[in-house]
Design a protein around this motif. Structure first.
Motif, PDB file in Angstrom:
ATOM      1  N   ILE A  16       0.836  -1.208   0.000  1.00  0.00           N
ATOM      2  CA  ILE A  16       0.000   0.000   0.000  1.00  0.00           C
ATOM      3  C   ILE A  16       0.867   1.254   0.000  1.00  0.00           C
ATOM      4  O   ILE A  16       0.579   2.227  -0.705  1.00  0.00           O
ATOM      5  N   ARG A  24      -9.683  -3.135  -2.239  1.00  0.00           N
ATOM      6  CA  ARG A  24      -9.830  -4.398  -1.530  1.00  0.00           C
ATOM      7  C   ARG A  24      -9.715  -5.604  -2.452  1.00  0.00           C
ATOM      8  O   ARG A  24      -9.045  -6.597  -2.140  1.00  0.00           O
ATOM      9  N   MET A  46      -7.686  -6.344   6.964  1.00  0.00           N
ATOM     10  CA  MET A  46      -7.625  -4.909   6.693  1.00  0.00           C
ATOM     11  C   MET A  46      -8.296  -4.103   7.800  1.00  0.00           C
ATOM     12  O   MET A  46      -7.830  -3.004   8.143  1.00  0.00           O
ATOM     13  N   TYR A  50      -6.291  -1.375   9.981  1.00  0.00           N
ATOM     14  CA  TYR A  50      -6.833  -0.016  10.061  1.00  0.00           C
ATOM     15  C   TYR A  50      -7.012   0.410  11.522  1.00  0.00           C
ATOM     16  O   TYR A  50      -6.658   1.529  11.910  1.00  0.00           O
ATOM     17  N   ILE A  55      -2.701   1.656   8.476  1.00  0.00           N
ATOM     18  CA  ILE A  55      -3.127   2.035   7.133  1.00  0.00           C
ATOM     19  C   ILE A  55      -4.306   3.005   7.272  1.00  0.00           C
ATOM     20  O   ILE A  55      -4.935   3.101   8.325  1.00  0.00           O
ATOM     21  N   GLU A  56      -4.600   3.733   6.199  1.00  0.00           N
ATOM     22  CA  GLU A  56      -5.789   4.565   6.123  1.00  0.00           C
ATOM     23  C   GLU A  56      -6.741   3.928   5.107  1.00  0.00           C
ATOM     24  O   GLU A  56      -6.362   3.003   4.380  1.00  0.00           O
ATOM     25  N   ARG A  57      -7.941   4.424   5.045  1.00  0.00           N
ATOM     26  CA  ARG A  57      -8.888   3.889   4.061  1.00  0.00           C
ATOM     27  C   ARG A  57      -9.880   4.972   3.665  1.00  0.00           C
ATOM     28  O   ARG A  57     -10.077   5.953   4.375  1.00  0.00           O
ATOM     29  N   GLN A  59     -13.867   4.994   2.034  1.00  0.00           N
ATOM     30  CA  GLN A  59     -15.022   4.207   1.628  1.00  0.00           C
ATOM     31  C   GLN A  59     -15.880   4.960   0.622  1.00  0.00           C
ATOM     32  O   GLN A  59     -17.045   4.641   0.425  1.00  0.00           O
ATOM     33  N   THR A  64     -13.734  -0.861  -0.828  1.00  0.00           N
ATOM     34  CA  THR A  64     -12.916   0.093  -0.075  1.00  0.00           C
ATOM     35  C   THR A  64     -11.518   0.199  -0.670  1.00  0.00           C
ATOM     36  O   THR A  64     -10.932  -0.786  -1.111  1.00  0.00           O
ATOM     37  N   TYR A  66      -7.592   1.404   0.193  1.00  0.00           N
ATOM     38  CA  TYR A  66      -6.696   1.611   1.333  1.00  0.00           C
ATOM     39  C   TYR A  66      -5.524   2.487   0.924  1.00  0.00           C
ATOM     40  O   TYR A  66      -5.018   2.405  -0.203  1.00  0.00           O
ATOM     41  N   LYS A  75      -9.050  11.901   0.556  1.00  0.00           N
ATOM     42  CA  LYS A  75      -9.752  10.643   0.384  1.00  0.00           C
ATOM     43  C   LYS A  75     -10.769  10.665  -0.750  1.00  0.00           C
ATOM     44  O   LYS A  75     -11.280   9.620  -1.145  1.00  0.00           O
TER      45      LYS A  75
END
Length: 231
Positions: A16, A24, A46, A50, A55-57, A59, A64, A66, A75
């Motif tokens: 990542i 995903r 994941m 998170y 990690i960040e994500r 949505q 999703t 990441y 984002k």
């Protein structure tokens, strides 16, 4: 809080960080497909990473996507789609052979204003710089891009890039333009390949290899010594 990461956890975090934005389903394909319930296993891993803050994500995409914890992109940024397109090209390559020495958004000149390919890698034994062109540009703008590569070719700075082999003559990478449009561009010094996908690239050189199998070796060279061995 103490916790122990598995090697797969570390590989996923590193991946990542390398590709900047990873969806995903790509993680399922690359890290979990051998499991009985790959999607469930991926989701579980994941969510854990998170919650650990590793990690960040976002949505805002489905599935999703990441991101690295120190991601400098918003984002909802369109830049995410750019990184996902780079990832898609990488995955296409992996269906044939895992690329080596992968550099996302390579900056071989080390300065602004030089060439900035979306991806560098060693693929099937040959070095490539890859430019992903999803939008249509004027032919002059595309030729200008080629001219930048030629300027770098004549600088000879590429001969000392870290991936060059010390015991072999330096090789200037071929430039792959991933584009649905064919531009009337040319170079007498570097090799430019225009294809819509990596699958088209492989079909092109597979067919070429069959036609030339009895007449010449599979490795092809341009006037500048660029070698391509894809079959």
């Amino acid at each position: 809080m103490s916790f122990r990461l598995s090697q797969r956890d570390k590989d996923i975090i590193g991946f990542i960080n390398q590709f900047r934005a990873v969806d995903r389903d790509s993680l399922v394909e690359l890290f979990f497909k051998q499991l009985k319930s790959p999607i469930n296993a991926c989701n579980s891993v994941m969510v854990r990473l998170y919650r650990l803050g590793l990690i960040e994500r976002t949505q805002q995409y489905s599935p999703t996507v990441y991101l690295p914890v120190d991601a400098k992109i918003k984002k909802n940024s369109q830049k995410i789609l750019h990184f996902l397109s780079i990832l898609d090209i990488y995955k296409q390559m992996c269906t044939y052979s895992a690329p080596k020495q992968v550099i996302v958004e390579d900056k071989p000149t080390g300065r602004k204003g030089g060439i900035e390919p979306d991806l560098f890698c060693i693929f099937k034994g040959s070095p490539f710089w890859i430019e992903i062109q999803r939008n249509q540009y004027s032919e002059q703008k595309m030729q200008d891009k080629v001219n930048f590569y030629e300027e770098f070719f004549f600088s000879n700075e590429w001969k000392t890039l870290q991936w060059q082999l010390e015991d072999r003559a330096a090789i200037f990478p071929s430039v792959i333009l991933i584009t649905p449009i064919r531009y009337a561009i040319s170079s007498e010094h570097i090799r430019i390949i225009q294809v819509a996908t990596i699958h088209e690239l492989m079909d092109k050189y597979k067919g070429s290899g069959k036609q030339q199998k009895d007449a010449r070796p599979r490795t092809r060279a341009s006037s500048s010594g660029i070698k391509i061995s894809l079959t």
